[in-house]
Write an enzyme that holds these catalytic residues in place. Structure first.
Site, PDB file in Angstrom:
ATOM      1  N   GLN A  83       4.298   0.369  -3.318  1.00  0.00           N
ATOM      2  CA  GLN A  83       4.916   1.413  -3.676  1.00  0.00           C
ATOM      3  C   GLN A  83       4.033   2.676  -3.786  1.00  0.00           C
ATOM      4  O   GLN A  83       2.774   2.527  -4.131  1.00  0.00           O
ATOM      5  CB  GLN A  83       5.202   1.069  -5.139  1.00  0.00           C
ATOM      6  CG  GLN A  83       6.065   2.232  -5.893  1.00  0.00           C
ATOM      7  CD  GLN A  83       7.406   2.830  -5.132  1.00  0.00           C
ATOM      8  OE1 GLN A  83       8.222   1.862  -4.869  1.00  0.00           O
ATOM      9  NE2 GLN A  83       7.623   4.215  -5.005  1.00  0.00           N
ATOM     10  N   LYS A 135      14.393  -1.177  -7.008  1.00  0.00           N
ATOM     11  CA  LYS A 135      14.543  -2.024  -5.811  1.00  0.00           C
ATOM     12  C   LYS A 135      14.793  -3.358  -6.064  1.00  0.00           C
ATOM     13  O   LYS A 135      15.340  -4.039  -5.081  1.00  0.00           O
ATOM     14  CB  LYS A 135      13.411  -1.569  -4.941  1.00  0.00           C
ATOM     15  CG  LYS A 135      13.264  -0.201  -4.398  1.00  0.00           C
ATOM     16  CD  LYS A 135      11.837   0.077  -4.028  1.00  0.00           C
ATOM     17  CE  LYS A 135      11.676   1.532  -3.539  1.00  0.00           C
ATOM     18  NZ  LYS A 135      10.263   2.172  -3.024  1.00  0.00           N
ATOM     19  N   ASP A 153       9.490  -0.016   4.631  1.00  0.00           N
ATOM     20  CA  ASP A 153       9.205   1.364   4.365  1.00  0.00           C
ATOM     21  C   ASP A 153       9.370   2.111   5.795  1.00  0.00           C
ATOM     22  O   ASP A 153       9.532   3.157   5.597  1.00  0.00           O
ATOM     23  CB  ASP A 153       8.103   1.567   3.395  1.00  0.00           C
ATOM     24  CG  ASP A 153       8.493   1.717   1.980  1.00  0.00           C
ATOM     25  OD1 ASP A 153       9.700   1.842   1.832  1.00  0.00           O
ATOM     26  OD2 ASP A 153       7.609   1.654   1.321  1.00  0.00           O
TER      27      ASP A 153
END
Length: 346
Positions: free
Chosen positions: A144, A100, A167
């Protein structure tokens, strides 16, 4: 007195009648042969499915994002910045974070990663998130997943400011998604939608089978595809069925055979086989499974679909790796830019 018919005229009528019947027989034979020829042609020219290259599609999205970032920066605005929090030392999580942040760098998005030990307390993690929420330099923020067992994942997801939640896991963003409103859409479902949109796969009135009901993937995908295309955030207007681990195998097969679009997101290697797919269906494989290669003995990535078998019958199919994965990262970057734009007007 009975009319007389000359032998010549009688012979003509008989011959004409025979010729007509002969013509009709030939016509029927021609039509039959033409039908068989077309069927044979269709079967001979029936190529394997179009393999949708996620890598190539991601490159297209990257170019679009780079242009957006350039417009923001040349307009005197701050460069979009992605803040990442990584808890623990899980190898897979480290790899995902590295991918990412690498993508962000390539696209002109700055980023930083805060690493916390597995032993970090939930309160300490929530304090860190609050600090990053209030930091105007952070455009987008993600933690994460998965997290250690002593930390409540939902509490962490809901602690991130909805407008920075790249997200798309905050309860507000999920709620807006379900209502067809503009929101941060989770990156993997957004990737699936992008594949469908850019490939030109029709969804309106079509049957869709989503195998998997996870709150971060299966459920949002179903919401995207079934909601109204005239809503603020246009949906697919499809008839969507969700299957999950409690769906009997035979019932799953019946459902997939009816589906124009099959989205496999169950995390079960080889779940969808060729006998379960309708001719010409679009098959999108979201699964990422590590299995041992029988030949080399090494671990390799496979999806939820028997790719080699299904590609001979499907109309479109995504591979694993190189399918949904690269686009997922691209959509995360797109969300980061969207968060930066949002901050300019709020």
């Amino acid at each position: 007195m009975a009319a007389s018919i000359s032998p010549l005229r009688s012979s003509y009528r008989i011959c004409n009648s025979l010729s007509f019947h002969h013509y009709r027989a030939k016509l029927r034979m021609h039509r039959k042969c033409e039908s068989q020829r077309r069927h044979l042609h269709a079967s001979v020219t029936r190529h394997a499915a179009v393999v949708v290259s996620g890598t190539e599609m991601a490159r297209q999205i990257h170019r679009e994002i780079q242009r957006e970032v350039e417009e923001l920066v040349t307009g005197g605005n701050m460069r979009p910045h992605l803040g990442v929090v990584l808890v623990g030392d899980d190898p897979a999580s480290r790899t995902y974070v590295r991918n990412k942040t690498r993508a962000a760098s390539i696209l002109g998005i700055s980023s930083d990663t805060v690493v916390k030990p597995t032993s970090v307390s939930q309160d300490e993690l929530l304090e860190l998130i609050d600090k990053m929420n209030r930091d105007w330099k952070v455009s987008g923020l993600l933690v994460q997943l998965p997290l250690p067992g002593h930390i409540k994942e939902r509490a962490v997801c809901n602690a991130i400011a909805p407008e920075k939640d790249v997200d798309g896991f905050h309860i507000v963003n999920i709620g807006k998604l379900c209502l067809g409103q503009t929101s941060m859409v989770p990156a993997t479902p957004a990737a699936v939608w992008e594949i469908i949109r850019r490939t030109g796969i029709e969804t309106v009135g079509k049957n869709v089978l989503v195998a998997g009901r996870s709150k971060n993937v299966g459920l949002p995908i179903a919401m995207l595809l079934h909601t109204d295309r005239n809503h603020q955030r246009p949906g697919g207007d499809a008839t969507v069925t969700i299957a999950h681990r409690c769906t009997p195998r035979e019932q799953l097969k019946e459902l997939t055979r009816l589906a124009d679009i099959v989205i496999a997101a169950a995390g079960v290697p080889g779940l969808i086989t060729v006998d379960m797919v309708k001719e010409g269906a679009a098959v999108i494989d979201v699964g990422i499974n590590r299995v041992q290669d029988r030949t080399t003995g090494k671990l390799r990535l496979v999806g939820d679909v028997d790719f080699e078998g299904v590609k001979e019958k499907a109309g479109f199919i995504t591979p694993v790796p190189g399918g949904v994965g690269p686009i997922t990262v691209a959509m995360l970057m797109k969300n980061t830019v969207a968060a930066a734009r949002y901050a300019l007007t709020h």
